[in-house]
Scaffold this active site. Structure first.
Site, PDB file in Angstrom:
ATOM      1  N   ARG A 122       0.832  -1.102   0.059  1.00 51.16           N
ATOM      2  CA  ARG A 122      -0.060   0.097  -0.055  1.00 51.16           C
ATOM      3  C   ARG A 122       1.088   1.099  -0.098  1.00 51.16           C
ATOM      4  O   ARG A 122       2.123   1.136   0.001  1.00 51.16           O
ATOM      5  CB  ARG A 122      -0.928  -0.017   1.344  1.00 51.16           C
ATOM      6  CG  ARG A 122      -0.089   0.103   2.620  1.00 51.16           C
ATOM      7  CD  ARG A 122      -1.276   0.236   3.826  1.00 51.16           C
ATOM      8  NE  ARG A 122      -0.651   0.312   5.004  1.00 51.16           N
ATOM      9  CZ  ARG A 122      -1.198   0.536   6.131  1.00 51.16           C
ATOM     10  NH1 ARG A 122      -2.455   0.224   6.199  1.00 51.16           N
ATOM     11  NH2 ARG A 122      -0.707   0.568   7.192  1.00 51.16           N
ATOM     12  N   ASN A 160      -4.648   7.675   4.536  1.00 47.44           N
ATOM     13  CA  ASN A 160      -4.408   7.278   5.669  1.00 47.44           C
ATOM     14  C   ASN A 160      -2.985   7.454   6.320  1.00 47.44           C
ATOM     15  O   ASN A 160      -1.980   6.943   5.303  1.00 47.44           O
ATOM     16  CB  ASN A 160      -4.583   5.460   5.309  1.00 47.44           C
ATOM     17  CG  ASN A 160      -4.735   4.789   6.853  1.00 47.44           C
ATOM     18  OD1 ASN A 160      -5.600   5.240   7.586  1.00 47.44           O
ATOM     19  ND2 ASN A 160      -3.842   3.871   6.780  1.00 47.44           N
ATOM     20  N   GLU A 161      -2.759   7.710   7.285  1.00 45.87           N
ATOM     21  CA  GLU A 161      -1.528   7.995   7.861  1.00 45.87           C
ATOM     22  C   GLU A 161      -0.500   8.494   7.008  1.00 45.87           C
ATOM     23  O   GLU A 161       0.509   7.775   6.525  1.00 45.87           O
ATOM     24  CB  GLU A 161      -1.062   6.416   8.662  1.00 45.87           C
ATOM     25  CG  GLU A 161      -1.766   5.965   9.544  1.00 45.87           C
ATOM     26  CD  GLU A 161      -1.071   4.705  10.103  1.00 45.87           C
ATOM     27  OE1 GLU A 161      -0.595   4.020   9.619  1.00 45.87           O
ATOM     28  OE2 GLU A 161      -1.600   4.602  11.455  1.00 45.87           O
ATOM     29  N   GLU A 314      -7.484   4.867  15.743  1.00 45.29           N
ATOM     30  CA  GLU A 314      -7.187   3.471  15.578  1.00 45.29           C
ATOM     31  C   GLU A 314      -6.119   3.000  16.666  1.00 45.29           C
ATOM     32  O   GLU A 314      -5.390   3.703  17.328  1.00 45.29           O
ATOM     33  CB  GLU A 314      -6.380   3.365  14.443  1.00 45.29           C
ATOM     34  CG  GLU A 314      -7.178   3.520  12.957  1.00 45.29           C
ATOM     35  CD  GLU A 314      -6.294   2.999  11.917  1.00 45.29           C
ATOM     36  OE1 GLU A 314      -5.610   2.308  11.604  1.00 45.29           O
ATOM     37  OE2 GLU A 314      -6.539   3.846  10.741  1.00 45.29           O
ATOM     38  N   TRP A 322       2.631  -6.150  13.292  1.00 38.05           N
ATOM     39  CA  TRP A 322       3.511  -5.716  12.517  1.00 38.05           C
ATOM     40  C   TRP A 322       4.869  -5.400  13.193  1.00 38.05           C
ATOM     41  O   TRP A 322       5.933  -5.358  12.736  1.00 38.05           O
ATOM     42  CB  TRP A 322       3.092  -4.309  11.962  1.00 38.05           C
ATOM     43  CG  TRP A 322       2.499  -3.217  12.842  1.00 38.05           C
ATOM     44  CD1 TRP A 322       1.058  -3.247  12.734  1.00 38.05           C
ATOM     45  CD2 TRP A 322       2.932  -2.629  14.019  1.00 38.05           C
ATOM     46  NE1 TRP A 322       0.733  -2.313  13.656  1.00 38.05           N
ATOM     47  CE2 TRP A 322       2.001  -1.923  14.421  1.00 38.05           C
ATOM     48  CE3 TRP A 322       4.395  -2.234  14.533  1.00 38.05           C
ATOM     49  CZ2 TRP A 322       2.043  -0.923  15.474  1.00 38.05           C
ATOM     50  CZ3 TRP A 322       4.266  -1.349  15.477  1.00 38.05           C
ATOM     51  CH2 TRP A 322       3.208  -0.579  16.097  1.00 38.05           C
ATOM     52  N   GLU A 362      -2.359  -8.171   6.828  1.00 33.58           N
ATOM     53  CA  GLU A 362      -2.434  -7.850   8.422  1.00 33.58           C
ATOM     54  C   GLU A 362      -3.525  -9.222   8.890  1.00 33.58           C
ATOM     55  O   GLU A 362      -4.250  -8.815   9.889  1.00 33.58           O
ATOM     56  CB  GLU A 362      -3.374  -6.637   8.311  1.00 33.58           C
ATOM     57  CG  GLU A 362      -2.013  -5.685   8.264  1.00 33.58           C
ATOM     58  CD  GLU A 362      -2.651  -4.197   8.246  1.00 33.58           C
ATOM     59  OE1 GLU A 362      -1.629  -3.328   8.894  1.00 33.58           O
ATOM     60  OE2 GLU A 362      -3.719  -3.758   8.121  1.00 33.58           O
ATOM     61  N   PHE A 364      -2.955 -11.532  10.901  1.00 30.24           N
ATOM     62  CA  PHE A 364      -2.917 -11.805  12.242  1.00 30.24           C
ATOM     63  C   PHE A 364      -3.042 -10.592  13.092  1.00 30.24           C
ATOM     64  O   PHE A 364      -2.912 -10.675  14.291  1.00 30.24           O
ATOM     65  CB  PHE A 364      -1.598 -12.480  12.408  1.00 30.24           C
ATOM     66  CG  PHE A 364      -1.543 -13.866  11.847  1.00 30.24           C
ATOM     67  CD1 PHE A 364      -2.371 -14.833  12.402  1.00 30.24           C
ATOM     68  CD2 PHE A 364      -0.703 -14.194  10.757  1.00 30.24           C
ATOM     69  CE1 PHE A 364      -2.215 -16.240  11.850  1.00 30.24           C
ATOM     70  CE2 PHE A 364      -0.390 -15.385  10.232  1.00 30.24           C
ATOM     71  CZ  PHE A 364      -1.342 -16.495  10.962  1.00 30.24           C
ATOM     72  N   HIS A 365      -3.488  -9.515  12.573  1.00 34.26           N
ATOM     73  CA  HIS A 365      -3.655  -8.233  13.293  1.00 34.26           C
ATOM     74  C   HIS A 365      -5.103  -8.393  14.212  1.00 34.26           C
ATOM     75  O   HIS A 365      -6.011  -8.863  13.472  1.00 34.26           O
ATOM     76  CB  HIS A 365      -3.680  -7.107  12.529  1.00 34.26           C
ATOM     77  CG  HIS A 365      -3.485  -5.962  13.251  1.00 34.26           C
ATOM     78  ND1 HIS A 365      -4.557  -5.239  14.159  1.00 34.26           N
ATOM     79  CD2 HIS A 365      -2.671  -4.891  13.436  1.00 34.26           C
ATOM     80  CE1 HIS A 365      -4.203  -4.123  14.823  1.00 34.26           C
ATOM     81  NE2 HIS A 365      -3.014  -3.973  14.319  1.00 34.26           N
TER      82      HIS A 365
HETATM   83  C1  GLA Z   1      -2.555   1.644  11.144  1.00 27.99           C
HETATM   84  C2  GLA Z   1      -3.085   1.682   9.728  1.00 27.99           C
HETATM   85  C3  GLA Z   1      -4.108   0.585   9.700  1.00 27.99           C
HETATM   86  C4  GLA Z   1      -3.523  -0.745   9.747  1.00 27.99           C
HETATM   87  C5  GLA Z   1      -3.083  -0.817  11.329  1.00 27.99           C
HETATM   88  C6  GLA Z   1      -2.344  -1.957  11.814  1.00 27.99           C
HETATM   89  O1  GLA Z   1      -3.625   2.076  12.103  1.00 27.99           O
HETATM   90  O2  GLA Z   1      -3.963   2.937   9.608  1.00 27.99           O
HETATM   91  O3  GLA Z   1      -4.463   0.560   8.303  1.00 27.99           O
HETATM   92  O4  GLA Z   1      -2.488  -0.894   9.068  1.00 27.99           O
HETATM   93  O5  GLA Z   1      -2.025   0.438  11.342  1.00 27.99           O
HETATM   94  O6  GLA Z   1      -1.844  -1.574  13.227  1.00 27.99           O
END
Ligand code: GLA
Length: 686
Positions: A122, A160-161, A314, A322, A362, A364-365
């Protein structure tokens, strides 16, 4: 109101209506439609009132160039709306579809080594690319036009981020334009960057490149300007998508998710661009200092918004995936983390993500609905959190009042992070975190502020590592002391100007008069540490250590300050290490070395002696207990992790307070179980 000005009233109106926001990223495109129906039922069961939809949906919405597939999103928003669940609708622009990079390779970012990054993960975009920006704006504009008036949409989430760095040719072009705007002439740039050194003189802006791989050390001013440029470029991407949403008629608050103390975006410069500060927080379960460390981040977020409520956008409900090794949170700890954020000013508690992915990076998140489904401790914990947050409605909008401030700014952090200094072990963020912890242990509320802010309302100002101090910051810090504050300045402060050029005078330049001490040179200290001898009051026997200094010291002389401690050995033996200087109505303390935690705690404790505590009678709180007053509510959070032997703690409070979470009326002595929270408030109609 101009579309480029934040409007905090939009978020206040949302929480006044919905109460504390509670929810998660929701990625229905990963699931068949029957699951959507289950999802909505479970969201209702948990009291979810906001989900972030569409963050990574660009390839679904635009499967081929120019196409638009909104039908599935219509259905998702319709289902959520019928269930009374609000939507934080995201522009899908953080992850372009693979076809964009194939057709337009210049949209793909290039790293410092010249490697072009590809699709398959991404964030594969360069913020400087006009093609990327136009494609992102086109999909954002259509999304906003379609959903600006949709009744489910309560908020907008841009990208996002934001955090991409790009060193490619697109970035080179934009970096030059940015430098032209900043400096005007190539001569002015040469002066600011000190290009007389190593024959770096440029005769035209077009000769300049991003700080790509070089044979040896990079010009630090070039490097810091590239950081400034990168933050500004990302901010421009955010702003233009935000403006497109507003231009489509959206009236909801618009934001994006920050990443705490993050190196690639100067969030203080972004803060006025968002209607609410939103942040992603992932404290490491393996770290015993995580609760205090994340408290600093929460104080920063509250402060970026000028003290207004912020949104925890979040976090993980159990394990992240991660880190190299991902310890899960217990449901009790997840609840504690959420309530800690509320205590420190959050009016919304959200997670990544709603339902745990089966596939993808992700898988396993953790998520609110784990692979094992709703009949799980995790989901039962989620339901409990939802109920708790509804009970905390009385704190919505309430403020945390701080008598203390801690100084932190990105430009100084960046300049101090450049290589080839006396030591590369002095880490600004680590120091700020350590200094903040001394206040956290005392329950002293603290704002995290720019050194140029108006500091005169604070009784205590900490400047743990302000490498860059210019006239405006020196004036603000001096004014705080003049007005009666205690100011504590840490080592290697007041070293350089905003270009990172070192002041050619004794340090801390511009603060010498107020601290009453000055340094001739900085001195990396031998490992593991050198002893400090306290010289204030009753003198310990010669050579008796009362603590240690490590990493870096300064060759200081007093210029009127009282010497509290000296070096007991090592290259600076006998010289002042810690000083105190009465100045006007206040006091300036100077720490000329990186001192150990106990010494640091002692000095900050002395400087904070006059500050009222939220729990009368407690200078230091019992181990693991965090205490925060937010508005009328007194939060008592016991971080003593039972898995590490944490125990219940008892404290004395005014009798007759009511716990908002249980309705129990407390006596004078309150016991807080490990991992538990009490939110005490004077009895009132609820
Ligand atoms: C951030 C990202 C999410 C995801 C989480 C995983 O919050 O914005 O898309 O990748 O991390 O911890």
């Amino acid at each position: 109101m101009s579309p480029t000005t934040r409007d905090t009233g939009r978020f206040d109106a949302l929480t006044a209506d919905a109460g504390i926001l509670f929810g998660a990223d929701y990625n229905p495109e990963q699931w068949p439609r029957e699951v959507w129906v289950d999802d909505v039922a479970l969201m209702r069961e948990a009291g979810v009132n906001l989900v972030t939809v569409g963050v990574f949906s660009w390839a679904m919405i635009e499967p081929e160039p120019g196409a638009r597939e909104f039908g599935w999103l219509d259905d998702v928003l319709g289902l959520l709306h019928e269930a009374g669940i609000g939507v934080d609708l995201a522009t899908p622009t953080a992850s372009p579809p693979p076809w964009l990079g194939v057709r337009h390779p210049e949209t793909l970012p290039v790293d410092r080594d010249g490697v072009r990054l590809i699709a398959g993960s991404r964030n594969q975009f360069t913020p400087a690319s006009r093609v990327y920006r136009e494609a992102a704006l086109a999909v954002t504009g259509d999304l906003a036009a379609r959903y600006a008036g949709h009744p489910a949409v309560r908020m907008w989430h841009v990208g996002n981020e934001f955090g991409q760095l790009d060193y490619g040719d697109e970035a080179a072009r934009e970096f030059r334009a940015w430098l032209r705007a900043r400096y005007g002439t190539i001569e002015a740039l040469g002066e600011a960057w000190g290009t007389a050194f190593w024959s770096q003189r440029y005769s035209d802006f077009d000769e300049i490149l991003p700080p790509r791989r070089m044979p040896y050390l990079v010009n630090p001013a070039q490097s810091v300007d590239f950081r400034r440029y990168s933050s500004d470029q990302l901010r421009a991407v955010f702003r233009e998508q935000r403006d497109a949403i507003r231009a489509a008629g959206a009236a909801q608050p618009i934001t994006t998710n920050f990443m705490g103390v993050f190196a690639h975006a100067d969030y203080r410069s972004w803060a006025d661009d968002v209607d609410v500060i939103a942040d992603d927080q992932y404290p490491d379960q393996a770290s015993p200092t995580a609760p205090a460390d994340i408290a600093l981040v929460q104080d920063l977020m509250r402060s970026l918004g000028g003290g207004r409520p912020w949104l925890l956008m979040e976090q993980a409900v159990s394990a992240t995936s991660w880190r190299p090794h991902n310890l899960p949170k217990s449901p009790a700890r997840a609840r504690l983390d959420s309530l800690q954020a509320v205590a420190r000013g959050a009016d919304g508690i959200c997670f990544f993500q709603w339902r745990q992915s089966r596939s993808g990076a992700e898988r396993f998140h953790s998520a609110l609905v784990p692979h094992a489904g709703a009949d799980t401790d995790v989901f039962r914990g989620v339901v409990r959190q939802g109920a708790d947050l509804q009970r905390l409605r009385p704190v919505v909008g309430a403020r945390v009042q701080a008598d203390a401030a801690i100084v932190f700014d990105w430009a100084s952090w960046w300049a101090s992070s450049e290589s080839a200094a006396p030591t590369d072990r002095l880490d600004t963020v680590a120091e700020i975190t350590r200094w903040h912890r001394a206040l956290w242990r005392r329950g002293i509320a603290v704002d995290v502020v720019a050194p140029t802010a108006d500091l005169t309302g604070y009784r205590l100002v900490l400047a743990p590592h302000s490498y860059v101090i210019e006239q405006d910051a020196a004036a603000a810090l001096t004014a705080a002391v003049t007005a009666g504050a205690d100011l504590v300045v840490g080592p290697f402060s007041g070293v350089a100007d905003a270009n990172g050029a070192v002041y050619a005078e004794r340090s801390p330049a511009l603060l010498r008069e107020v601290v009453g001490v000055s340094g001739e040179q900085w001195c990396a200290l031998p490992d593991p540490s050198v002893p400090l001898v306290w010289t204030d009051g009753a003198e310990p026997a010669a050579g008796v250590s009362v603590g240690t200094a490590s990493i870096l010291g300064e060759q200081l002389r007093s210029e009127g300050a009282h010497v509290l401690a000296r070096y007991g050995a090592g290259p600076l033996q006998g010289r002042p290490a810690i000083t105190r200087h009465p100045y006007a109505a206040g006091t300036a303390w100077y720490l000329g070395a990186v001192v150990d935690d106990a010494v640091l705690d002692d000095v900050i404790g002395r400087a904070a002696a006059s500050i009222d505590r939220p729990l009368a009678g407690y200078d230091l709180l019992p181990d693991g207990l965090e205490v925060v007053r937010r508005g009328e509510a007194l939060f008592l959070l016991n971080h003593g992790d039972p898995r590490r032997g944490g125990e219940a703690v008892e404290v004395t409070v005014p009798a007759g307070l009511v716990d908002l979470l249980t309705d129990e009326v407390s006596g004078e002595v309150v016991a807080i179980a490990p991992d538990d929270v009490k939110v005490l408030i004077e009895r009132q109609d609820r």
